[in-house]
Scaffold this motif. Structure first.
Motif, mmCIF file in Angstrom:
data_model
loop_
_atom_site.group_PDB
_atom_site.id
_atom_site.type_symbol
_atom_site.label_atom_id
_atom_site.label_comp_id
_atom_site.label_asym_id
_atom_site.label_seq_id
_atom_site.Cartn_x
_atom_site.Cartn_y
_atom_site.Cartn_z
ATOM 1 N N ARG A 1 0.702 -1.063 -0.107
ATOM 2 C CA ARG A 1 -0.135 -0.056 0.062
ATOM 3 C C ARG A 1 0.833 1.347 -0.047
ATOM 4 N NH1 ARG A 1 -5.567 -1.300 1.951
ATOM 5 N NH2 ARG A 1 -5.412 -3.432 2.434
ATOM 6 N N TRP A 2 2.114 1.186 0.517
ATOM 7 C CA TRP A 2 2.837 2.486 0.439
ATOM 8 C C TRP A 2 3.850 2.655 -0.842
ATOM 9 C CZ3 TRP A 2 7.930 1.260 -0.245
ATOM 10 C CH2 TRP A 2 8.479 -0.214 0.398
ATOM 11 N N ALA A 3 3.738 1.697 -1.670
ATOM 12 C CA ALA A 3 4.320 1.682 -3.066
ATOM 13 C C ALA A 3 4.122 2.958 -3.815
ATOM 14 C CB ALA A 3 4.293 0.439 -3.678
ATOM 15 N N PRO A 4 2.769 3.141 -3.903
ATOM 16 C CA PRO A 4 2.579 4.628 -4.628
ATOM 17 C C PRO A 4 2.953 6.002 -4.055
ATOM 18 C CG PRO A 4 0.615 3.126 -4.654
ATOM 19 C CD PRO A 4 1.699 2.348 -3.788
ATOM 20 N N VAL A 5 2.878 5.807 -2.682
ATOM 21 C CA VAL A 5 3.248 7.031 -2.112
ATOM 22 C C VAL A 5 4.924 7.064 -1.886
ATOM 23 C CG1 VAL A 5 3.544 7.920 0.470
ATOM 24 C CG2 VAL A 5 1.339 6.747 -0.201
ATOM 25 N N ALA A 6 5.566 6.126 -1.860
ATOM 26 C CA ALA A 6 7.213 6.273 -2.154
ATOM 27 C C ALA A 6 7.478 6.563 -3.328
ATOM 28 C CB ALA A 6 7.752 4.727 -1.532
ATOM 29 N N ALA A 7 6.669 6.169 -4.452
ATOM 30 C CA ALA A 7 7.023 6.662 -5.823
ATOM 31 C C ALA A 7 6.730 8.066 -5.880
ATOM 32 C CB ALA A 7 6.150 5.882 -6.790
ATOM 33 N N ALA A 8 5.599 8.453 -5.434
ATOM 34 C CA ALA A 8 5.530 9.945 -5.425
ATOM 35 C C ALA A 8 6.630 10.866 -4.717
ATOM 36 C CB ALA A 8 3.934 10.188 -4.918
ATOM 37 N N VAL A 9 6.959 10.231 -3.686
ATOM 38 C CA VAL A 9 7.938 11.099 -3.028
ATOM 39 C C VAL A 9 9.132 11.163 -3.459
ATOM 40 C CG1 VAL A 9 9.591 11.171 -0.831
ATOM 41 C CG2 VAL A 9 7.034 10.680 -0.738
ATOM 42 N N ILE A 10 9.406 10.162 -4.335
ATOM 43 C CA ILE A 10 10.734 9.943 -5.125
ATOM 44 C C ILE A 10 10.793 10.860 -6.313
ATOM 45 C CG2 ILE A 10 12.146 8.435 -6.447
ATOM 46 C CD1 ILE A 10 11.706 6.088 -4.442
ATOM 47 N N LEU A 11 9.460 10.651 -6.793
ATOM 48 C CA LEU A 11 9.345 11.597 -8.131
ATOM 49 C C LEU A 11 9.411 13.073 -7.708
ATOM 50 C CD1 LEU A 11 8.860 11.652 -11.115
ATOM 51 C CD2 LEU A 11 6.436 11.544 -10.542
ATOM 52 N N THR A 12 8.811 13.539 -6.673
ATOM 53 C CA THR A 12 9.014 14.933 -6.483
ATOM 54 C C THR A 12 10.337 15.291 -6.012
ATOM 55 O OG1 THR A 12 6.552 14.694 -5.465
ATOM 56 C CG2 THR A 12 7.946 16.351 -4.585
ATOM 57 N N ALA A 13 10.933 14.369 -5.150
ATOM 58 C CA ALA A 13 12.480 14.837 -4.969
ATOM 59 C C ALA A 13 13.423 15.120 -6.416
ATOM 60 C CB ALA A 13 13.252 13.859 -4.265
ATOM 61 N N LEU A 14 13.113 14.167 -7.397
ATOM 62 C CA LEU A 14 14.010 14.195 -8.697
ATOM 63 C C LEU A 14 13.371 15.452 -9.251
ATOM 64 C CD1 LEU A 14 13.940 10.599 -9.977
ATOM 65 C CD2 LEU A 14 15.693 11.835 -8.984
ATOM 66 N N LEU A 15 12.169 15.978 -9.504
ATOM 67 C CA LEU A 15 11.687 17.042 -10.080
ATOM 68 C C LEU A 15 12.118 18.252 -9.265
ATOM 69 C CD1 LEU A 15 8.190 16.092 -11.269
ATOM 70 C CD2 LEU A 15 9.920 16.346 -12.501
ATOM 71 N N GLY A 16 12.400 18.054 -8.056
ATOM 72 C CA GLY A 16 12.745 19.241 -7.270
ATOM 73 C C GLY A 16 14.175 19.676 -7.634
ATOM 74 N N GLY A 17 14.791 18.462 -7.382
ATOM 75 C CA GLY A 17 16.237 18.662 -7.723
ATOM 76 C C GLY A 17 16.423 19.501 -9.076
ATOM 77 N N ALA A 18 15.832 18.988 -10.326
ATOM 78 C CA ALA A 18 15.896 19.667 -11.323
ATOM 79 C C ALA A 18 15.555 20.905 -11.888
ATOM 80 C CB ALA A 18 15.169 18.671 -12.624
ATOM 81 N N LEU A 19 14.507 21.141 -10.682
ATOM 82 C CA LEU A 19 14.070 22.664 -11.034
ATOM 83 C C LEU A 19 15.227 23.447 -10.285
ATOM 84 C CD1 LEU A 19 10.478 22.488 -10.365
ATOM 85 C CD2 LEU A 19 11.573 23.167 -12.413
ATOM 86 N N ALA A 20 15.657 22.986 -9.064
ATOM 87 C CA ALA A 20 16.631 24.002 -8.297
ATOM 88 C C ALA A 20 18.004 24.008 -9.124
ATOM 89 C CB ALA A 20 17.025 23.370 -7.031
ATOM 90 N N SER A 21 18.645 23.229 -10.196
ATOM 91 C CA SER A 21 19.545 23.114 -10.848
ATOM 92 C C SER A 21 19.320 23.929 -12.200
ATOM 93 C CB SER A 21 20.197 21.751 -10.990
ATOM 94 O OG SER A 21 19.294 21.363 -12.130
ATOM 95 N N GLY A 22 17.940 24.216 -12.339
ATOM 96 C CA GLY A 22 17.886 24.937 -13.523
ATOM 97 C C GLY A 22 17.667 24.405 -14.785
ATOM 98 N N ASP A 23 17.755 23.071 -14.853
ATOM 99 C CA ASP A 23 17.725 22.351 -16.211
ATOM 100 C C ASP A 23 16.338 22.515 -16.682
ATOM 101 O OD1 ASP A 23 20.383 21.578 -15.631
ATOM 102 O OD2 ASP A 23 19.659 19.466 -14.811
ATOM 103 N N LEU A 24 15.214 22.480 -15.859
ATOM 104 C CA LEU A 24 14.052 22.623 -16.483
ATOM 105 C C LEU A 24 13.431 23.950 -16.537
ATOM 106 C CD1 LEU A 24 12.485 19.516 -14.650
ATOM 107 C CD2 LEU A 24 13.432 19.651 -16.839
ATOM 108 N N THR A 25 14.182 25.019 -16.440
ATOM 109 C CA THR A 25 13.608 26.385 -16.726
ATOM 110 C C THR A 25 13.716 26.798 -18.138
ATOM 111 O OG1 THR A 25 15.799 27.277 -16.308
ATOM 112 C CG2 THR A 25 14.455 27.127 -14.420
#
Length: 187
Positions: free
Chosen positions: A145-169
């Motif tokens: 039951r926690w697998a979708p939650v864990a996937a959402a947390v990992i995806l959020t962390a990856l997207l946040g890192g990409a936005l912070a580095s400016g790769d997606l701006t």
């Protein structure tokens, strides 16, 4: 209801249930009306339970028989006769089962001596199998039951890192100034 109600048989459960069906027909009441009349008499008899009871060939519980008979309009000694007949059939089935077990048969009823209660559950050993048992397929494990939650947390962390580095701006001014600077430097 000018005629006398049907009398209960003492033979077996199927005949007893058939007599209950005749009693319902004698009363002329629907299952819903039986439910209401049983409630008026102080019993509980849901209409679905009454329909199920009359649709089977098994002996109904004593409290259901009492509620059903009262709802049909049978009172006093006649109602007691229905309950007594039910008890005799139930005890007769237990006596027949005991006799079969005493004779060496495998009925599924526990052999009961005179001092033990008749309601004791039976201990029945299954017969020996001559053929091998077939394999039972394994069920797939339930997904976590926690697998979708864990996937959402990992995806959020990856997207946040990409936005912070400016790769997606998509800042066009920064690109143009870098390109113009790089062109002038290259000359």
């Amino acid at each position: 209801m000018t005629t006398a109600p049907p009398t209960p048989p003492d033979t077996d459960a199927a005949a007893f249930v058939a007599a209950l069906r005749r009693l319902k027909a004698w009363s002329g009441l629907s299952y819903r009306r039986l439910e209401r009349r049983a409630a008026d008499a102080g019993h509980t008899l849901p209409y679905s339970t009454a329909a199920t009871m009359l649709g089977r060939e098994r002996l109904p519980r004593a409290e259901l028989v009492a509620a059903f008979v009262a709802a049909c309009g049978v009172r006093g000694a006649e109602a007691e006769a229905w309950l007594d007949a039910r008890s005799r059939i139930a005890c007769g089935a237990a006596d027949a089962g005991r006799a079969a077990v005493d004779a060496g048969g495998s009925v599924g009823l526990a052999a009961v001596d005179a001092g033990s209660p008749a309601w004791r559950p039976a201990v029945v050993t299954p017969p020996a199998r001559s053929e091998p048992m077939e394999a039972v397929p394994l069920r797939r494990p339930r997904p976590l039951r926690w697998a979708p939650v864990a996937a959402a947390v990992i995806l959020t962390a990856l997207l946040g890192g990409a936005l912070a580095s400016g790769d997606l701006t998509d800042d066009e001014e920064i690109r143009q100034s870098r390109t113009a600077y790089d062109v002038t430097e290259a000359r």
